[in-house]
Every structure is written in C-alpha cells, then in structure tokens.
Write a protein that holds these residues in place. Structure first.
Motif, PDB file in Angstrom:
ATOM      1  N   GLY A   1     -57.169 -40.532  41.353  1.00  0.00           N
ATOM      2  CA  GLY A   1     -56.748 -40.005  40.046  1.00  0.00           C
ATOM      3  C   GLY A   1     -55.631 -40.891  39.520  1.00  0.00           C
TER       4      GLY A   1
ATOM      5  N   ASN B   1     -52.491 -40.441  39.342  1.00  0.00           N
ATOM      6  CA  ASN B   1     -51.292 -40.515  40.194  1.00  0.00           C
ATOM      7  C   ASN B   1     -51.501 -41.461  41.373  1.00  0.00           C
ATOM      8  OD1 ASN B   1     -49.168 -38.866  39.066  1.00  0.00           O
ATOM      9  ND2 ASN B   1     -50.598 -37.148  39.297  1.00  0.00           N
TER      10      ASN B   1
ATOM     11  N   GLU C   1     -61.805 -42.768  47.292  1.00  0.00           N
ATOM     12  CA  GLU C   1     -62.121 -41.784  46.245  1.00  0.00           C
ATOM     13  C   GLU C   1     -63.508 -41.221  46.510  1.00  0.00           C
ATOM     14  OE1 GLU C   1     -60.907 -40.247  43.397  1.00  0.00           O
ATOM     15  OE2 GLU C   1     -62.945 -39.431  43.281  1.00  0.00           O
TER      16      GLU C   1
ATOM     17  N   GLY D   1     -58.931 -36.780  36.513  1.00  0.00           N
ATOM     18  CA  GLY D   1     -58.914 -36.073  35.226  1.00  0.00           C
ATOM     19  C   GLY D   1     -59.015 -36.993  34.017  1.00  0.00           C
TER      20      GLY D   1
ATOM     21  N   HIS E   1     -62.012 -33.811  30.825  1.00  0.00           N
ATOM     22  CA  HIS E   1     -60.788 -33.198  31.380  1.00  0.00           C
ATOM     23  C   HIS E   1     -59.638 -33.510  30.428  1.00  0.00           C
ATOM     24  CE1 HIS E   1     -63.065 -32.150  34.897  1.00  0.00           C
ATOM     25  NE2 HIS E   1     -63.330 -33.412  35.162  1.00  0.00           N
ATOM     26  N   ALA E   2     -58.670 -34.297  30.905  1.00  0.00           N
ATOM     27  CA  ALA E   2     -57.463 -34.510  30.099  1.00  0.00           C
ATOM     28  C   ALA E   2     -57.787 -35.254  28.805  1.00  0.00           C
ATOM     29  CB  ALA E   2     -56.451 -35.308  30.900  1.00  0.00           C
ATOM     30  N   PHE E   3     -57.373 -34.690  27.688  1.00  0.00           N
ATOM     31  CA  PHE E   3     -57.559 -35.373  26.408  1.00  0.00           C
ATOM     32  C   PHE E   3     -56.225 -35.564  25.675  1.00  0.00           C
ATOM     33  CE2 PHE E   3     -58.058 -35.237  21.797  1.00  0.00           C
ATOM     34  CZ  PHE E   3     -58.752 -36.419  21.631  1.00  0.00           C
ATOM     35  N   PHE E   4     -55.483 -34.451  25.493  1.00  0.00           N
ATOM     36  CA  PHE E   4     -54.179 -34.546  24.807  1.00  0.00           C
ATOM     37  C   PHE E   4     -53.167 -35.038  25.836  1.00  0.00           C
ATOM     38  CE2 PHE E   4     -56.374 -30.862  22.867  1.00  0.00           C
ATOM     39  CZ  PHE E   4     -56.531 -31.361  21.588  1.00  0.00           C
TER      40      PHE E   4
ATOM     41  N   TRP F   1     -61.375 -25.709  23.904  1.00  0.00           N
ATOM     42  CA  TRP F   1     -61.072 -25.187  25.236  1.00  0.00           C
ATOM     43  C   TRP F   1     -60.594 -23.753  25.111  1.00  0.00           C
ATOM     44  CZ3 TRP F   1     -57.343 -29.776  26.457  1.00  0.00           C
ATOM     45  CH2 TRP F   1     -58.079 -30.871  26.925  1.00  0.00           C
TER      46      TRP F   1
ATOM     47  N   ASN G   1     -59.742 -31.014  44.287  1.00  0.00           N
ATOM     48  CA  ASN G   1     -58.281 -30.846  44.365  1.00  0.00           C
ATOM     49  C   ASN G   1     -57.814 -29.814  43.341  1.00  0.00           C
ATOM     50  OD1 ASN G   1     -59.276 -33.172  42.873  1.00  0.00           O
ATOM     51  ND2 ASN G   1     -57.198 -33.374  42.104  1.00  0.00           N
TER      52      ASN G   1
ATOM     53  N   LEU H   1     -56.062 -26.867  36.945  1.00  0.00           N
ATOM     54  CA  LEU H   1     -55.948 -28.266  36.541  1.00  0.00           C
ATOM     55  C   LEU H   1     -54.544 -28.819  36.749  1.00  0.00           C
ATOM     56  CD1 LEU H   1     -54.557 -28.291  33.456  1.00  0.00           C
ATOM     57  CD2 LEU H   1     -56.762 -27.268  32.942  1.00  0.00           C
TER      58      LEU H   1
ATOM     59  N   SER I   1     -50.482 -34.087  41.822  1.00  0.00           N
ATOM     60  CA  SER I   1     -49.907 -33.092  40.913  1.00  0.00           C
ATOM     61  C   SER I   1     -49.308 -31.883  41.620  1.00  0.00           C
ATOM     62  CB  SER I   1     -50.986 -32.616  39.945  1.00  0.00           C
ATOM     63  OG  SER I   1     -51.349 -33.676  39.113  1.00  0.00           O
TER      64      SER I   1
ATOM     65  N   ASN J   1     -50.923 -32.322  34.891  1.00  0.00           N
ATOM     66  CA  ASN J   1     -51.108 -32.974  33.597  1.00  0.00           C
ATOM     67  C   ASN J   1     -50.941 -34.478  33.772  1.00  0.00           C
ATOM     68  OD1 ASN J   1     -51.806 -30.854  31.930  1.00  0.00           O
ATOM     69  ND2 ASN J   1     -49.671 -30.305  31.524  1.00  0.00           N
ATOM     70  N   VAL J   2     -51.355 -35.204  32.747  1.00  0.00           N
ATOM     71  CA  VAL J   2     -51.263 -36.657  32.849  1.00  0.00           C
ATOM     72  C   VAL J   2     -49.842 -37.069  32.490  1.00  0.00           C
ATOM     73  CG1 VAL J   2     -52.169 -38.849  32.014  1.00  0.00           C
ATOM     74  CG2 VAL J   2     -53.707 -36.929  32.401  1.00  0.00           C
TER      75      VAL J   2
HETATM   76  C1  LIG Z   1     -60.758 -29.198  31.356  1.00  0.00           C
HETATM   77  C2  LIG Z   1     -59.448 -29.893  31.621  1.00  0.00           C
HETATM   78  C3  LIG Z   1     -58.656 -30.268  30.550  1.00  0.00           C
HETATM   79  C4  LIG Z   1     -57.442 -30.898  30.766  1.00  0.00           C
HETATM   80  N1  LIG Z   1     -56.699 -31.290  29.696  1.00  0.00           N
HETATM   81  C5  LIG Z   1     -55.560 -31.969  29.876  1.00  0.00           C
HETATM   82  C6  LIG Z   1     -54.863 -32.500  28.766  1.00  0.00           C
HETATM   83  O1  LIG Z   1     -55.289 -32.377  27.627  1.00  0.00           O
HETATM   84  N2  LIG Z   1     -53.713 -33.170  29.001  1.00  0.00           N
HETATM   85  C7  LIG Z   1     -53.234 -33.394  30.262  1.00  0.00           C
HETATM   86  O2  LIG Z   1     -52.193 -34.053  30.414  1.00  0.00           O
HETATM   87  N3  LIG Z   1     -53.897 -32.918  31.339  1.00  0.00           N
HETATM   88  C8  LIG Z   1     -55.042 -32.221  31.180  1.00  0.00           C
HETATM   89  N4  LIG Z   1     -55.739 -31.765  32.251  1.00  0.00           N
HETATM   90  C9  LIG Z   1     -55.107 -31.848  33.589  1.00  0.00           C
HETATM   91  C10 LIG Z   1     -55.183 -33.224  34.209  1.00  0.00           C
HETATM   92  O3  LIG Z   1     -56.507 -33.693  34.175  1.00  0.00           O
HETATM   93  C11 LIG Z   1     -54.698 -33.159  35.660  1.00  0.00           C
HETATM   94  O4  LIG Z   1     -53.492 -32.448  35.777  1.00  0.00           O
HETATM   95  C12 LIG Z   1     -54.542 -34.562  36.209  1.00  0.00           C
HETATM   96  O5  LIG Z   1     -55.790 -35.219  36.174  1.00  0.00           O
HETATM   97  C13 LIG Z   1     -54.032 -34.557  37.640  1.00  0.00           C
HETATM   98  O6  LIG Z   1     -53.903 -35.887  38.057  1.00  0.00           O
HETATM   99  P1  LIG Z   1     -53.931 -36.279  39.607  1.00  0.00           P
HETATM  100  O7  LIG Z   1     -53.940 -37.743  39.680  1.00  0.00           O
HETATM  101  O8  LIG Z   1     -52.835 -35.567  40.299  1.00  0.00           O
HETATM  102  O9  LIG Z   1     -55.280 -35.642  40.137  1.00  0.00           O
HETATM  103  P2  LIG Z   1     -56.766 -35.904  39.674  1.00  0.00           P
HETATM  104  O10 LIG Z   1     -56.835 -36.476  38.335  1.00  0.00           O
HETATM  105  O11 LIG Z   1     -57.498 -34.636  39.882  1.00  0.00           O
HETATM  106  O12 LIG Z   1     -57.257 -36.979  40.709  1.00  0.00           O
HETATM  107  C14 LIG Z   1     -57.494 -36.668  42.069  1.00  0.00           C
HETATM  108  C15 LIG Z   1     -58.604 -37.564  42.590  1.00  0.00           C
HETATM  109  O13 LIG Z   1     -58.840 -37.246  43.960  1.00  0.00           O
HETATM  110  C16 LIG Z   1     -60.242 -37.216  44.174  1.00  0.00           C
HETATM  111  N5  LIG Z   1     -60.519 -36.371  45.320  1.00  0.00           N
HETATM  112  C17 LIG Z   1     -60.523 -35.020  45.375  1.00  0.00           C
HETATM  113  N6  LIG Z   1     -60.819 -34.618  46.620  1.00  0.00           N
HETATM  114  C18 LIG Z   1     -60.994 -35.728  47.348  1.00  0.00           C
HETATM  115  C19 LIG Z   1     -61.315 -35.964  48.705  1.00  0.00           C
HETATM  116  N7  LIG Z   1     -61.500 -34.954  49.565  1.00  0.00           N
HETATM  117  N8  LIG Z   1     -61.432 -37.253  49.125  1.00  0.00           N
HETATM  118  C20 LIG Z   1     -61.247 -38.295  48.272  1.00  0.00           C
HETATM  119  N9  LIG Z   1     -60.950 -38.123  46.975  1.00  0.00           N
HETATM  120  C21 LIG Z   1     -60.814 -36.859  46.517  1.00  0.00           C
HETATM  121  C22 LIG Z   1     -60.792 -36.687  42.892  1.00  0.00           C
HETATM  122  O14 LIG Z   1     -62.169 -37.011  42.769  1.00  0.00           O
HETATM  123  C23 LIG Z   1     -59.914 -37.381  41.870  1.00  0.00           C
HETATM  124  O15 LIG Z   1     -60.425 -38.621  41.478  1.00  0.00           O
HETATM  125  C24 LIG Z   1     -56.996 -31.160  32.083  1.00  0.00           C
HETATM  126  C25 LIG Z   1     -57.807 -30.825  33.159  1.00  0.00           C
HETATM  127  C26 LIG Z   1     -59.022 -30.186  32.942  1.00  0.00           C
HETATM  128  C27 LIG Z   1     -59.864 -29.828  34.121  1.00  0.00           C
END
Ligand SMILES: Cc1cc2nc3c(=O)[nH]c(=O)nc-3n(C[C@H](O)[C@H](O)[C@H](O)COP(=O)(O)OP(=O)(O)OC[C@H]3O[C@@H](n4cnc5c(N)ncnc54)[C@H](O)[C@@H]3O)c2cc1C
Length: 525
Positions: A12, A14, A33, A41, A58-61, A395, A452, A458, A492, A499-500
């Motif tokens: 992701g 992060n 991954e 997201g 997923h994340a848009f705004f 949403w 996750n 989210l 996260s 969030n992003v």
């Molecule tokens: C419908 C929706 C709308 C959203 N809208 C917004 C928005 O508008 N603005 C905003 O800022 N945020 C938004 N979010 C939230 C945002 O997407 C997340 O908070 C953000 O993506 C988290 O980032 P991350 O890097 O921590 O985790 P993630 O983006 O979830 O990345 C984690 C990664 O780990 C991988 N993974 C999971 N399990 C395993 C495993 N067992 N082994 C290997 N890899 C694995 C996943 O496939 C993923 O690629 C939205 C989310 C959703 C679902």
C-alpha cells in the motif's frame, strides 16, 4: 544467505513510502504484496464492460497530498504524479435547494456559512483564526513525528498558551464542540459530517479539537490526475529508482524470528526470504501478531491487546459507481451555477441529529436513511472516461455486519445500489437518462480485496483514546516498534492512522533508520 537488508509486507502507499525512503538511505529492500497490483487503497480500475471508464474504488479524496513531506522528498511529480484541487471543494446540498459550500478560499466559505447564520460565520472565522497556529505549530508537526508518551505530550503542551488551549478544546467530544459553538442545523450537520469523515466517534471526549482543526486547515481535498492509482505508480517508480524490489502475488505465511529478532518471512509457497536487518509490516495487528507470528512468540499480554484491538464500526463504506453520458446536473445549480463544478457533493444530510441515527443503525447492523457523498472525477480530469463521457460515484457509511452477518451484503447489494440511484436522481434528475452502466461494492467486498481493512475498516483501526498517538495500535506496540526486536509496523494501524497521508510509513522510516544508526539528514528534506 540474506539478499535484502529489509522486507516490507504489503505494498500500500505506506509500505511503498517506507520502502522508497529506505532505498534512498542505501538499503536494499523487498516489498511483498498479495495482490496482482501494488498501491492498496490507491486503486483505479477500468469497468470491464465499458472500456475507458475508470473508477477509483478506494481512496479518491486525498487531503493535501502535495504538502506532504514525502511528496517532494520522493520526487513524485518527476515520476508522473499530478494533483488537482478544485476550488469549490465541498458542497452540502439540502433538500430544499440550499447549499453549504466549502471553498479553498476561506472568505467564500465564511460567506456561505453566513447565508445560513451570521453568528455561525463569525464563529467559523474566530476558530479558524485561533487554530491556524495550533495546527501549524502543534498538530501538523505531531502527525509527522514519532509520538511521545501521553504524559510527556501533555507536559510539553502545558508550557504554551496554544498547547493549553488545544488540551482544553480536546476535552470535549466533537458533538459537544459543535452544539456549544454553532447554532444552525445545516451548519452543525456539515461540520459533524466532515469530522465523521475522519471516522472519530462524535460522542467520544478527547476529540473536540478535530473540528476546530478542520476549520483552520489549509489542507483541502485533492484528486490524482489519471486516477488514484497514478500516485501508486509514481511511488513504485520512486522505489525502483532507489533500488527497491516489489514482488506481487506473494503472501507471507509467517514472519521468521531467530535469536529473538525478526530475520525474514516464509511465503505461502514455502519460500524463505531472509533479511539482514529488519521486517516491517503494513498489515493490521491481527494479521501481524496473530496470523504471522508463531504462538510462542506472542506473550499473553500482547495477544490480549491484539484481540482487544477495535476496528472502526463507522468506517465501512458502500460504493455506487456509474458511467455517464453527461455529468450530474443538480437542481440546486439553477440558482447556484458554481455547483456545476463542485468537487465533493453531499446529499441526504440536513440535520445534525441524523448522525446519532446513523450510529444507532451501525450498532444494530441495519441500513439508515441514506446520507451519501461523492464526486464526478471527469469534470476535472477527462482522462478518466472516453471523450465526452463521464464517471461518478457516491459513498455511504453502512454497517459491515448487515443484519448480523456480512455475507448478507452479497444479496442486498444490488437493491441498495438501486435505492442510492433513486435518491441521487431526486437531486440530479438528468441521471434518469445519463447512466449507461454501474456497479456497486459493499464493505464485505472491501475486506475481500484488502484484508488488512478488517471488517471493512478503511482506517485499519478505530480512533479511540487508547488507540491513538503513542498507543496506536496498542500499548507496547506504539511508535512503530513491536515487542520483537527488528520487527516494525508501518501501516494505518500506527500513528497517525488511516487515509492516504503516508505518515505512518514516513514516521516508521525515521524510526527504522535511526535504530539502524543511519543518518537521515540527506534523506528527509
Ligand atoms: C471505499 C473506500 C474509500 C476510501 N476513500 C478514501 C479517501 O477518499 N481518502 C483517503 O485518504 N482514504 C480513503 N480510503 C482509505 C484509504 O484507502 C486507506 O486508509 C489507505 O489505503 C491505507 O493505506 P495503507 O498503506 O496503510 O494500507 P493499504 O492501502 O490497505 O495497503 C495495504 C497493502 O497490503 C496488502 N496486503 C494485505 N494483506 C496482505 C498479506 N497478508 N500479505 C501481503 N500483502 C497484504 C494489500 O493488498 C495492500 O496492497 C478509502 C478506503 C475505501 C475502502
């Protein structure tokens, strides 16, 4: 023989941000991954039945991405990232044709508040003025640094007038703050909605400052040109430029610990990948501590904390995505032409009391009267649809356990999508003929795709007082370290949360580099 200095689990944003910084510091890293695409997201998909229509599932705004330190440090514009920040950033459309408008220009926002209540407009101005320095000098720096223990934080804040003010406002719940400070029901509803977007329980004390901080924030919603995945592609390019490797469709079965230190992972295919220096997990605490560590490596008190980790009841989203011949034309735009270029549009929300109703429905697992928000990305970035065509989405916050069981979503999804279309048409009647394709995604679909985001959360963990700052995700695993030396957290479920923002990955990079004794001077601007 270890081929890598470090292994990062989950690509992701992060995980990728952490990886890019570590590469800049000269470390050789591998990110694994489970999906066929990196970005988590940050996902943009083409509608398989309608080529050329792109949807951000997923994340848009994305709030203030271009001001984040990693955006410049990692050269993301050089790698193709571009952001758009529409001026009419948010519009709440009321049933009787009014609109509460949130502009990038505070004066225009104040003018919009004044149409509802002169007093509320003055209050907005006063809080904005007071919180600008608190945000700039305290809250933003805190989000971009490794959190300190709460006592230490409080002692530091008590030394300054701004710090004392922040502590006093924080004592309130967001609900108390809004009811105490504002008078008009639509203004109150709008403010609580924005706070709700951050998924803090509006009733919980300790978060009263969130709304004041939002009022003061210069950080508005932005969108990624080409779709949210364009940021993921830029991050991947930055990782690769700095020598990092990303391996897709690779899932760890366990984290290997030897002589008390994390030294690698074993994949589900039985491959052992070793790391000389560290393993970092961007997954949730349940995955990291229960699924990936052998039982004997997790002391009873840590296991209890992980089992008690709360996912966010109010975070799950239901999404309706549509392909259109023309953008939604809102009835309210006849009197207010600026609405034709509103970015985030909120409908179905007229009164602050609706929030408590929404919370009650989430607790009961039932569907509340619809409040929904979304955008028409192609108004600002035509590249996300074929020439002349458009995409849009809405949403809605809906419970993960629908009528007690998330599996019910697979039966209820289509009917609920129909209900959302019907409500949308009341505000934008042209949608009756403009829709040429659509699909829906439930909170269960979110969890299936990104496990996750357990329970569709989210934000990967609720914001409650014992799951924020130094204690996020829980006591003993805050500040990106775990009870196992050289096993770190970077997703996260760590400060400052979901969030992003990229800040969990950014802060984790500081911790890992400093524990490895690597100077960070040249790496962070
Ligand atoms: C419908 C929706 C709308 C959203 N809208 C917004 C928005 O508008 N603005 C905003 O800022 N945020 C938004 N979010 C939230 C945002 O997407 C997340 O908070 C953000 O993506 C988290 O980032 P991350 O890097 O921590 O985790 P993630 O983006 O979830 O990345 C984690 C990664 O780990 C991988 N993974 C999971 N399990 C395993 C495993 N067992 N082994 C290997 N890899 C694995 C996943 O496939 C993923 O690629 C939205 C989310 C959703 C679902």
């Amino acid at each position: 023989m270890a081929n890598y200095d470090g292994i990062i689990i989950g690509a992701g944003h992060n995980g990728l941000i952490l990886q890019a910084y570590l590469g800049k510091a000269g470390l050789k890293t591998l990110c694994i991954e489970r999906r066929h695409v990196a970005g988590g997201g940050l996902s943009t998909v083409e509608d398989p039945r309608h080529p050329g229509f792109l949807h951000n599932t997923h994340a848009f705004f994305q709030r203030a991405i271009t001001t984040m330190p990693w955006y410049a440090d990692l050269g993301l514009e050089r790698h193709g990232a571009r952001y758009i920040e529409p001026e009419l950033n948010v519009a709440l459309l009321t049933r009787d044709g009014d609109a509460l408008e949130w502009w990038t220009d505070i004066d225009r926002t104040v003018a919009s508040f004044a149409e509802f209540s002169r007093r509320d407009a003055d209050t907005l101005r006063r809080w904005q003025h007071e919180f600008v320095p608190i945000l700039r000098d305290i809250l933003i720096p805190e989000s971009r640094s490794v959190p300190v223990p709460p006592d230490q934080r409080r002692a530091a804040l008590e030394k300054s007038a701004a710090g004392r003010r922040l502590l006093a406002v924080s004592e309130l719940s967001p609900l108390e703050f809004v009811h105490r400070e504002f008078e008009h029901p639509t203004v109150k509803a709008g403010l609580l909605f924005f706070n709700g977007l951050r998924e803090v329980d509006l009733r919980v004390k300790g978060f009263g400052h969130h709304i004041a901080a939002l009022l003061a924030s210069p950080a508005k919603a932005q969108m990624s040109r080409g779709g949210s995945a364009a940021l993921a592609r830029a991050l991947e390019a930055s990782v690769r430029e700095n020598g990092g490797e990303i391996r897709l469709m690779t899932e760890p079965a366990r984290i290997i610990v030897e002589s008390g230190r994390a030294v690698g992972v074993e994949t589900h295919d039985g491959e052992v990948i070793r790391a000389r220096q560290f393993v970092a997990s961007s997954l949730n605490p349940t995955q990291t501590f229960i699924d990936l560590l052998d039982d004997g490596l997790v002391p009873h008190h840590i296991r209890e904390q992980v089992e008690g980790f709360q996912y966010n009841l109010l975070a799950p989203l239901f999404a309706l995505h549509v392909n259109l011949h023309e953008p939604p034309r809102y009835v309210a735009s006849a009197a207010r032409p600026e609405l034709a270029r509103a970015f985030m549009v909120i409908i179905g929300l007229d009164h602050a009391d609706q929030f408590l109703d929404i919370v009650r429905h989430h607790e009961a697992g039932t569907i509340p009267p619809t409040v929904m928000w979304g955008a028409c990305p192609t108004l600002f970035d035509p590249s996300q649809a074929p020439p002349g065509e458009h995409t849009a989405f809405m949403w809605e916050k809906l419970p993960y356990r629908l009528n007690g069981d998330p599996a019910n979503w697979d039966r209820a999804r289509e009917a609920h999508g129909n209900a959302m279309v019907a409500l949308w048409q009341q505000y934008a009647p042209n949608l009756l003929d403009a829709v040429i394709g659509r699909f829906t995604r439930s909170p269960l679909d979110v969890e299936r795709e990104l496990p996750n985001m357990r329970e569709g959360d989210l934000l990967v963990g609720a914001f409650t007082n014992d799951q924020v700052g130094y204690h996020r995700p829980f006591r003993g695993a805050g500040a990106y370290r775990t009870h196992i030396p050289r096993l770190y957290l970077c997703g996260s479920s760590s400060h400052p949360g979901g969030n992003v923002t990229g800040l969990p990955g950014y802060n984790a990079a500081h911790v890992i580099l400093s524990e490895l004794g690597i100077s960070t001077k040249e790496i962070f601007a």
